[in-house]
Write an enzyme that holds these catalytic residues in place. Sequence first.
Site, PDB file in Angstrom:
ATOM      1  CE  LYS A 211      34.896 -30.433   0.431  1.00 32.15           C
ATOM      2  NZ  LYS A 211      35.415 -29.061   0.447  1.00 32.15           N
TER       3      LYS A 211
ATOM      4  N   GLY B 160      34.407 -29.284  14.461  1.00 25.98           N
ATOM      5  CA  GLY B 160      33.128 -28.643  14.766  1.00 25.98           C
ATOM      6  C   GLY B 160      31.986 -29.629  14.907  1.00 25.98           C
TER       7      GLY B 160
END
Length: 410
Positions: free
Chosen positions: A199, A352
């Site tokens: 996003k 991550g």
Amino acid sequence: MDKLTIKDIDVSGKRVLVRVDFNVPLDEKTGAITDDSRIRATLPTIKYLIDRGARVILCSHLGRPEGKVVDKLRLTGVAQRLSQILGKQVGVTRSSIGSETEKSVASLKSGDVLFLENLRFHSAEERDSPLFARGLARLADIYVNDAFGTSHRSHASIVRVGEYLPSVAGLLLEKELETLGSILENPAHPFGGLLGGAKVSDKVGMLENIMDKVDFLLIGGGMAATFLKAKSYEIGLSLIEADRLDTAVGLMEKAARNGVNLLLPVDVVVVDEISAEAKGKIASIENISPHQRIVDIGPQTIKNFQEELQKCKTVFWNGPMGIYEIAQFTEGTQAMARLLASLEAATIIGGGSSAEIVTKMGLADKMTFVSTGGGATLRFLGGQTLPGVEALLDKDSLAAGKLKGLTTLA
Ligand code: ADP
Ligand code: MG
């Protein structure tokens, strides 16, 4: 860094409470640790303390137990892994606070290591309860924050314990802040940002902030679709954030004003439906059909990105180039990882997924630095302060005599 670290104070014989972020990924079926990078990253701090005869009390959260005891999220496995790596017994308490825990701590000898059970088994942790922080503080003489990946959270073990104990930074926290700080403050140019992931909205702050520092911005992954749409390309059924089209336009305008060379994909891999069996087709961004979805960057885009990255002396990478969880759509991401690994430049990886990919490909050692943070890294690179860092003692508190009985090293 303007915060005190464990190197500034005398820790010998002291009970030292170290907040670490051992929120490691676990195999869904077996519960086994699938990546122990976060454990290994704190070894410098833990070893430093052991070597100086501290009594080391580690604490962390794992997963989202939401204030209840969840057996699968006990820290036993994490403590075992640490124990193997250190070649030293590491026990786990039944609870992170309370009289039984205090007794276990009282029996620690110099150089011993003890783990407190999952902090998030108590809802008080995430509520930032002073009482809970006090319970933790009772266990120790000194508090150390080495949990960079959780330092954007205002949780009791991150921001509150410092009200009761002298608080300093661990070596991982220091390294994260210095490395990420260096790309904001004095990156070697040309400096390229390679950004992907899901996003735009997660990353606007970081994009805005690094726009003033970078020479190149290469945008792939899911977020590229929002930029392409903002430039009026047909992007089919690709996921976009309709409310972020203006943001994308604003960022492209800012890039143009700042002389930042912003590259978007010129070709992509598309599918009719996202599934493990789906076979992708390569399409120019001029030729995406209304029913297709973008799942990776295409071969020409890979070449274009490689060409720019090869010029860079500093590269920051965050976010995969495609839906890397599906094997057919990992090509763009893997090509970028391999290229970064081969560069002479300072290569810094944050996020991550990006860290996971680099580690899985066995390329982590070939990068200058792989951050252990996701949200914390984005927030820091967005120019914001981290509450867990704010809470620590400033270097100049040495002079101000605020150390409550701490002995400092000259
Ligand atoms: P990081 O953890 O490295 O910061 P993000 O969390 O922002 O990265 O994004 C990771 C996710 O982005 C992955 O789950 C991946 O599937 C998704 N993603 C990447 N490219 C696309 C795409 N083209 N369409 C949909 N999702 C994508
Ligand atoms: Mg992520």
